[in-house]
Design a protein around this motif. Structure first.
Motif, PDB file in Angstrom:
ATOM      1  N   UNK A  78       2.017 -10.095  -1.549  1.00 50.02           N
ATOM      2  CA  UNK A  78       3.309 -10.289  -0.527  1.00 50.02           C
ATOM      3  C   UNK A  78       4.451 -11.366  -1.368  1.00 50.02           C
ATOM      4  N   UNK A  79       3.750 -12.175  -2.029  1.00 49.42           N
ATOM      5  CA  UNK A  79       4.644 -13.171  -2.862  1.00 49.42           C
ATOM      6  C   UNK A  79       5.229 -12.613  -4.227  1.00 49.42           C
ATOM      7  N   UNK A  80       4.681 -11.325  -4.639  1.00 46.04           N
ATOM      8  CA  UNK A  80       5.317 -10.888  -5.616  1.00 46.04           C
ATOM      9  C   UNK A  80       6.757 -10.057  -5.416  1.00 46.04           C
ATOM     10  N   UNK A  81       7.724 -10.062  -5.784  1.00 44.22           N
ATOM     11  CA  UNK A  81       8.990  -9.603  -5.586  1.00 44.22           C
ATOM     12  C   UNK A  81       9.107  -8.147  -6.024  1.00 44.22           C
ATOM     13  N   UNK A 122      -1.225  -1.299   9.869  1.00 45.68           N
ATOM     14  CA  UNK A 122      -0.795  -2.394  10.040  1.00 45.68           C
ATOM     15  C   UNK A 122       0.490  -2.612   8.722  1.00 45.68           C
ATOM     16  N   UNK A 123       1.825  -2.496   9.091  1.00 44.38           N
ATOM     17  CA  UNK A 123       2.700  -2.432   7.800  1.00 44.38           C
ATOM     18  C   UNK A 123       3.020  -3.687   7.777  1.00 44.38           C
ATOM     19  N   UNK A 124       2.974  -4.390   6.551  1.00 47.22           N
ATOM     20  CA  UNK A 124       3.692  -5.756   6.087  1.00 47.22           C
ATOM     21  C   UNK A 124       4.808  -5.756   5.594  1.00 47.22           C
ATOM     22  N   UNK A 125       5.422  -4.536   4.598  1.00 48.45           N
ATOM     23  CA  UNK A 125       6.540  -4.656   4.134  1.00 48.45           C
ATOM     24  C   UNK A 125       7.036  -3.279   3.863  1.00 48.45           C
TER      25      UNK A 125
END
Length: 317
Positions: free
Chosen positions: A88-91, A310-313
């Motif tokens: 998630x930290x990867x743009x 579960x969708x995070x982004x």
């Protein structure tokens, strides 16, 4: 929140074009402008409507779309959180979802070059190879997005390109700003865009029309909380055998006409056919699978069902 027919018609119109004027939506579904605005606000408050998004064909901006499927191996909750936080930290990560089935995680990345993509992948393997039982890293060539006709049946299903590996189109800094803002909120006004881009409203209108005509902006959609709407999200992988190109087209045509068929994915290094569907429950999904197996039994060697829970982004750009 209990929804009535007008709510479903409203959601269907927003799914078709989330940027269309409120007055236009009101006329189509037989309500006043104020009533439509009230219903949208209630659906947002209930968490059913999460966001309004422009669909950007990032392939036309020079991006490569990559898919990483992961099956974890002896993973503690702490290590799983570490891996998810790292991704998630990867743009460059644009979509990530937890999965039930053969795989545990599905992701989508956008990179400007294959070398950058490979660098990320090698670094990820160095850190977490020992925690993966299986992985599948592949490239998208195309993603087609179909209107959600299960909300309210339309006369003709709409299809737009959510991604295509295509010739790169030139865009300037104003185009980029407009694309970024429309991705975050497709209902942003021309006046607001004008202020943010520091150009005239007339220029903003011209820019948007240009981006649409060049198929960089391919549509305006809506993001739902599917569970609150009463639906589940599934991915189907089909492995085919003894099938001609004509038979495959017949199978695809059958799928395209089904109101619960939402995405079709074309993947280098993927399965023979990959698509995504949304149903009320696993019973409805099973009936759909049985229809496919009965109608095309001579073609289907194997199939795989994934449940996206579960969708995070999700971001198209």
């Amino acid at each position: 929140m209990k929804l009535d027919l007008k709510d479903y018609k409203l959601l269907s119109e927003l799914d078709s074009n989330s940027r269309q004027p409120m007055q236009q939506i009101a006329k189509k579904i037989g309500l006043s402008k104020d009533a439509v605005n009230y219903r949208i606000n209630k659906l947002q408050e209930a968490g059913i409507i999460k966001s309004f998004n422009a669909v950007i064909n990032s392939g036309k901006l020079g991006y490569y779309g990559a898919r990483l499927l992961i099956k974890f191996y002896y993973l503690s909750p702490q290590k799983e959180k570490e891996i998810l936080d790292y991704l998630l930290s990867n743009p460059h990560l644009k979509w990530m979802v937890s999965v039930e089935g053969k795989w545990d995680l599905n992701t989508w990345f956008l990179y400007k070059s294959i070398s950058e993509l490979n660098q990320f992948y090698q670094e990820f393997l160095t850190l977490y190879r020992d925690f993966m039982e299986e992985k599948n890293f592949s490239l998208y060539t195309k993603i087609d997005y179909y209107s959600r006709d299960y909300l309210h049946q339309t006369k003709k299903r709409e299809k737009i390109s959510a991604y295509a590996l295509d010739k790169e189109e030139a865009v300037d800094s104003t185009d980029q700003l407009i694309l970024g803002e429309l991705t975050k909120n497709s209902r942003i006004t021309i006046l607001e865009l004008s202020k943010k881009a520091k150009v005239t409203p007339k220029t903003v209108i011209k820019k948007i029309r240009g981006l649409e005509s060049r198929k960089i902006i391919t549509g305006y959609k809506i993001e739902f909380d599917l569970e609150k709407l009463g639906f589940q999200y599934y991915k189907i992988h089909l492995t085919l055998a003894n099938s001609t190109s004509q038979q495959i087209k017949q199978l695809q045509s059958f799928l395209h006409q089904h109101p619960h068929f939402i995405y079709e994915d074309f993947v280098l290094g993927g399965y023979d056919l990959e698509f995504e569907v949304q149903f009320k429950d696993s019973k409805e999904l099973r009936l759909f699978i049985d229809q496919i197996r009965e109608k095309f039994s001579n073609m289907i060697r194997d199939y795989e069902i994934l449940h996206y829970y579960k969708e995070y982004k999700l971001k198209f750009l």
